[in-house]
Design a protein around this motif. Structure first.
Motif, PDB file in Angstrom:
ATOM      1  N   ASN A   1       0.528  -1.102  -0.006  1.00 11.72           N
ATOM      2  CA  ASN A   1       0.103   0.185  -0.072  1.00 11.72           C
ATOM      3  C   ASN A   1       0.853   1.229  -0.097  1.00 11.72           C
ATOM      4  O   ASN A   1       0.182   2.426  -0.272  1.00 11.72           O
ATOM      5  CB  ASN A   1      -0.767   0.096   1.039  1.00 11.72           C
ATOM      6  CG  ASN A   1      -2.267  -0.608   0.963  1.00 11.72           C
ATOM      7  OD1 ASN A   1      -3.090  -0.305   0.296  1.00 11.72           O
ATOM      8  ND2 ASN A   1      -2.157  -2.005   1.311  1.00 11.72           N
ATOM      9  N   VAL A   2       1.981   1.108   0.069  1.00 12.04           N
ATOM     10  CA  VAL A   2       3.009   2.321   0.307  1.00 12.04           C
ATOM     11  C   VAL A   2       4.061   2.312  -0.884  1.00 12.04           C
ATOM     12  O   VAL A   2       4.542   3.628  -1.215  1.00 12.04           O
ATOM     13  CB  VAL A   2       3.618   2.590   1.733  1.00 12.04           C
ATOM     14  CG1 VAL A   2       2.755   2.837   2.703  1.00 12.04           C
ATOM     15  CG2 VAL A   2       4.529   1.521   1.761  1.00 12.04           C
ATOM     16  N   ALA A   3       4.392   1.167  -1.425  1.00  6.02           N
ATOM     17  CA  ALA A   3       5.365   1.215  -2.471  1.00  6.02           C
ATOM     18  C   ALA A   3       4.752   2.098  -3.805  1.00  6.02           C
ATOM     19  O   ALA A   3       3.699   2.406  -3.902  1.00  6.02           O
ATOM     20  CB  ALA A   3       5.385  -0.280  -2.984  1.00  6.02           C
ATOM     21  N   GLU A   4       5.905   2.688  -4.453  1.00  9.25           N
ATOM     22  CA  GLU A   4       5.371   3.414  -5.485  1.00  9.25           C
ATOM     23  C   GLU A   4       5.738   2.819  -6.884  1.00  9.25           C
ATOM     24  O   GLU A   4       6.739   2.014  -7.276  1.00  9.25           O
ATOM     25  CB  GLU A   4       6.386   4.664  -5.603  1.00  9.25           C
ATOM     26  CG  GLU A   4       6.120   5.923  -6.732  1.00  9.25           C
ATOM     27  CD  GLU A   4       7.097   6.801  -6.676  1.00  9.25           C
ATOM     28  OE1 GLU A   4       6.619   8.078  -7.311  1.00  9.25           O
ATOM     29  OE2 GLU A   4       8.234   6.685  -5.984  1.00  9.25           O
ATOM     30  N   PHE A   5       4.738   2.623  -7.662  1.00 14.80           N
ATOM     31  CA  PHE A   5       4.508   2.053  -8.854  1.00 14.80           C
ATOM     32  C   PHE A   5       4.675   2.750  -9.949  1.00 14.80           C
ATOM     33  O   PHE A   5       5.003   2.128 -11.121  1.00 14.80           O
ATOM     34  CB  PHE A   5       3.260   1.086  -8.800  1.00 14.80           C
ATOM     35  CG  PHE A   5       3.023   0.031  -8.193  1.00 14.80           C
ATOM     36  CD1 PHE A   5       3.618  -1.276  -8.218  1.00 14.80           C
ATOM     37  CD2 PHE A   5       2.584   0.141  -6.664  1.00 14.80           C
ATOM     38  CE1 PHE A   5       3.239  -2.137  -7.514  1.00 14.80           C
ATOM     39  CE2 PHE A   5       2.641  -0.895  -5.899  1.00 14.80           C
ATOM     40  CZ  PHE A   5       3.129  -2.001  -5.920  1.00 14.80           C
ATOM     41  N   ASP A   6       4.602   4.120  -9.998  1.00 12.46           N
ATOM     42  CA  ASP A   6       4.818   4.812 -11.121  1.00 12.46           C
ATOM     43  C   ASP A   6       4.705   6.218 -10.525  1.00 12.46           C
ATOM     44  O   ASP A   6       4.507   6.485  -9.208  1.00 12.46           O
ATOM     45  CB  ASP A   6       3.523   4.863 -11.949  1.00 12.46           C
ATOM     46  CG  ASP A   6       3.491   5.622 -13.417  1.00 12.46           C
ATOM     47  OD1 ASP A   6       4.719   6.084 -13.544  1.00 12.46           O
ATOM     48  OD2 ASP A   6       2.615   5.696 -13.851  1.00 12.46           O
ATOM     49  N   THR A   7       5.189   7.335 -11.196  1.00 11.79           N
ATOM     50  CA  THR A   7       5.408   8.655 -10.470  1.00 11.79           C
ATOM     51  C   THR A   7       4.068   9.236  -9.873  1.00 11.79           C
ATOM     52  O   THR A   7       3.056   9.388 -10.872  1.00 11.79           O
ATOM     53  CB  THR A   7       5.696   9.670 -11.962  1.00 11.79           C
ATOM     54  OG1 THR A   7       6.813   9.265 -12.519  1.00 11.79           O
ATOM     55  CG2 THR A   7       5.734  11.106 -11.257  1.00 11.79           C
TER      56      THR A   7
ATOM     57  N   LEU B   1       8.975  -2.020  -9.822  1.00  7.28           N
ATOM     58  CA  LEU B   1       9.049  -1.495  -8.418  1.00  7.28           C
ATOM     59  C   LEU B   1      10.582  -1.115  -8.400  1.00  7.28           C
ATOM     60  O   LEU B   1      10.854  -0.117  -7.715  1.00  7.28           O
ATOM     61  CB  LEU B   1       9.070  -2.873  -7.365  1.00  7.28           C
ATOM     62  CG  LEU B   1       7.530  -2.893  -7.163  1.00  7.28           C
ATOM     63  CD1 LEU B   1       7.437  -4.201  -6.241  1.00  7.28           C
ATOM     64  CD2 LEU B   1       6.822  -1.618  -6.450  1.00  7.28           C
ATOM     65  N   PRO B   2      11.652  -1.670  -8.900  1.00  6.77           N
ATOM     66  CA  PRO B   2      13.071  -1.077  -8.537  1.00  6.77           C
ATOM     67  C   PRO B   2      13.113   0.176  -9.207  1.00  6.77           C
ATOM     68  O   PRO B   2      14.074   1.250  -8.826  1.00  6.77           O
ATOM     69  CB  PRO B   2      13.924  -2.035  -9.216  1.00  6.77           C
ATOM     70  CG  PRO B   2      13.104  -3.369  -9.169  1.00  6.77           C
ATOM     71  CD  PRO B   2      11.735  -2.996  -9.492  1.00  6.77           C
TER      72      PRO B   2
ATOM     73  N   LYS C   1       9.660   5.217 -11.845  1.00  7.77           N
ATOM     74  CA  LYS C   1       9.560   6.231 -12.847  1.00  7.77           C
ATOM     75  C   LYS C   1      10.207   5.893 -14.034  1.00  7.77           C
ATOM     76  O   LYS C   1       9.921   6.698 -15.080  1.00  7.77           O
ATOM     77  CB  LYS C   1      10.284   7.336 -12.132  1.00  7.77           C
ATOM     78  CG  LYS C   1       9.707   7.956 -10.950  1.00  7.77           C
ATOM     79  CD  LYS C   1      10.486   9.157 -10.261  1.00  7.77           C
ATOM     80  CE  LYS C   1       9.713   9.795  -9.107  1.00  7.77           C
ATOM     81  NZ  LYS C   1       9.516   8.986  -8.026  1.00  7.77           N
ATOM     82  N   GLY C   2      11.070   4.792 -14.350  1.00  7.23           N
ATOM     83  CA  GLY C   2      11.505   4.704 -15.710  1.00  7.23           C
ATOM     84  C   GLY C   2      10.973   3.367 -16.330  1.00  7.23           C
ATOM     85  O   GLY C   2      11.345   3.143 -17.353  1.00  7.23           O
ATOM     86  N   ARG C   3      10.332   2.769 -15.546  1.00 12.16           N
ATOM     87  CA  ARG C   3       9.476   1.384 -16.295  1.00 12.16           C
ATOM     88  C   ARG C   3       8.086   1.700 -16.347  1.00 12.16           C
ATOM     89  O   ARG C   3       7.449   2.197 -15.430  1.00 12.16           O
ATOM     90  CB  ARG C   3       9.798   0.093 -15.369  1.00 12.16           C
ATOM     91  CG  ARG C   3      11.283  -0.051 -15.247  1.00 12.16           C
ATOM     92  CD  ARG C   3      11.610  -1.217 -14.531  1.00 12.16           C
ATOM     93  NE  ARG C   3      12.956  -1.327 -14.144  1.00 12.16           N
ATOM     94  CZ  ARG C   3      13.668  -2.495 -13.759  1.00 12.16           C
ATOM     95  NH1 ARG C   3      12.926  -3.492 -13.163  1.00 12.16           N
ATOM     96  NH2 ARG C   3      14.972  -2.843 -13.527  1.00 12.16           N
ATOM     97  N   ASP C   4       7.388   0.906 -17.351  1.00 15.10           N
ATOM     98  CA  ASP C   4       5.856   0.841 -17.340  1.00 15.10           C
ATOM     99  C   ASP C   4       5.390  -0.384 -17.685  1.00 15.10           C
ATOM    100  O   ASP C   4       5.791  -1.168 -18.450  1.00 15.10           O
ATOM    101  CB  ASP C   4       5.786   1.682 -18.690  1.00 15.10           C
ATOM    102  CG  ASP C   4       4.143   2.147 -18.882  1.00 15.10           C
ATOM    103  OD1 ASP C   4       3.433   1.254 -18.716  1.00 15.10           O
ATOM    104  OD2 ASP C   4       4.223   3.300 -19.628  1.00 15.10           O
ATOM    105  N   ALA C   5       4.542  -0.562 -16.512  1.00 11.26           N
ATOM    106  CA  ALA C   5       3.785  -1.974 -16.706  1.00 11.26           C
ATOM    107  C   ALA C   5       2.866  -2.245 -17.716  1.00 11.26           C
ATOM    108  O   ALA C   5       2.654  -3.327 -18.273  1.00 11.26           O
ATOM    109  CB  ALA C   5       3.176  -2.167 -15.232  1.00 11.26           C
ATOM    110  N   ALA C   6       2.156  -1.083 -18.260  1.00 12.53           N
ATOM    111  CA  ALA C   6       1.199  -1.140 -19.224  1.00 12.53           C
ATOM    112  C   ALA C   6       1.906  -1.368 -20.682  1.00 12.53           C
ATOM    113  O   ALA C   6       1.384  -1.993 -21.436  1.00 12.53           O
ATOM    114  CB  ALA C   6       0.451  -0.095 -19.390  1.00 12.53           C
ATOM    115  N   ARG C   7       2.877  -0.807 -20.752  1.00 14.23           N
ATOM    116  CA  ARG C   7       3.919  -0.960 -22.212  1.00 14.23           C
ATOM    117  C   ARG C   7       5.260  -1.318 -21.801  1.00 14.23           C
ATOM    118  O   ARG C   7       6.234  -0.606 -21.865  1.00 14.23           O
ATOM    119  CB  ARG C   7       3.617   0.454 -22.934  1.00 14.23           C
ATOM    120  CG  ARG C   7       2.512   0.912 -23.293  1.00 14.23           C
ATOM    121  CD  ARG C   7       2.402   2.376 -24.051  1.00 14.23           C
ATOM    122  NE  ARG C   7       2.683   3.484 -23.179  1.00 14.23           N
ATOM    123  CZ  ARG C   7       1.741   3.907 -22.247  1.00 14.23           C
ATOM    124  NH1 ARG C   7       0.510   3.441 -22.307  1.00 14.23           N
ATOM    125  NH2 ARG C   7       2.325   5.074 -21.518  1.00 14.23           N
TER     126      ARG C   7
END
Length: 242
Positions: free
Chosen positions: A165-171, A203-204, A207-213
């Motif tokens: 619930n606190v991890a950042e997955f995107d900007t 997760l690592p 801001k540089g990775r995209d799960a959708a693309r």
């Protein structure tokens, strides 16, 4: 008859100078401040074992920078089990087997240099919830002190729930609920095996990775994570929270 020796007047102790008084005052308040901070930290750890952390310093920083953030708390019961397994497989495969620090992973990180991380999910929770981002020695020392306390007071299931619930997955996107909605227009309980692995793969570097693309690397990494999630379930390394 011999005369009695004169009894000298009592010698007064030397007066403390301004510098000595300042140092004594500073030490006194430093000690009190340290004890107060420690007490507040212990109280916060105990409180957050049952109360959901309302915000983190990272969220506040992103809100200040972006003007908004996206996050909605969701209990672990409402998250697809494959999502939890994927995160553990990606970030901390021995999550159920350590007390906050994975010594083997730390040794491997030291051997491999800066290109590899050795932080467990418990360490990341301690950092994300109670501290700030960065690589300073002060923060790492505080993280090392807080992590065992979190492990002592919280259950493994609670540690994983907070992390998800606190991890950042995107900007500006925090937590699995906001991530599932942002990337796949779905809810955490409906995440597929592939979707869960893709979210774990970003997760690592959110801001540089995209799960959708996903790039070829992220796609390949997601496949490895999905296989790892199956492995840790089969060999019992998910028993502490499932």
């Amino acid at each position: 008859m011999a005369k009695k020796a004169a009894i000298p007047d009592e010698i007064e102790p030397p007066q403390r100078g301004p510098l000595a008084r300042l140092l004594r005052w500073s030490w006194y308040w430093l000690w009190r401040g340290t004890m107060l901070a420690l007490g507040l930290m212990l109280a916060s750890i105990a409180l957050y074992s049952v109360v959901n952390p309302p915000v983190t310093m990272t969220m506040l920083g992103e809100w200040w920078r972006l003007g908004q953030t996206h996050r909605k708390w969701v209990p672990i019961e409402a998250i697809a089990p494959v999502m939890a397994r994927s995160v553990v497989a990606a970030e901390d495969a021995n999550f159920c087997q350590h007390w906050g620090f994975d010594v083997a992973a730390i040794r491997a990180a030291i051997k491999d240099g800066a290109g590899r991380g050795g932080s467990t999910i418990s360490q990341q929770v301690a950092k994300n919830v109670f501290l700030w981002q960065g690589r300073s020695w002060i923060r790492k020392a505080l993280e090392a002190g807080i992590t065992p306390l979190v492990e002592l007071v919280w259950s493994k299931r609670r540690v994983l729930e907070v992390y998800l619930n606190v991890a950042e997955f995107d900007t500006g996107v925090f937590g699995v609920h906001a991530a599932a909605e942002r990337y796949f227009n779905t809810t955490p309980d409906k995440l597929t095996r592939r979707q869960a692995a893709l979210l774990a793969a970003v997760l690592p570097d959110p801001k540089g990775r995209d799960a959708a693309r996903p790039s070829a690397f992220v796609s390949s990494r997601a496949q490895a994570i999905a296989d790892g999630a199956d492995t840790i379930r089969a060999d019992g390394r998910t028993a502490c929270w499932e």
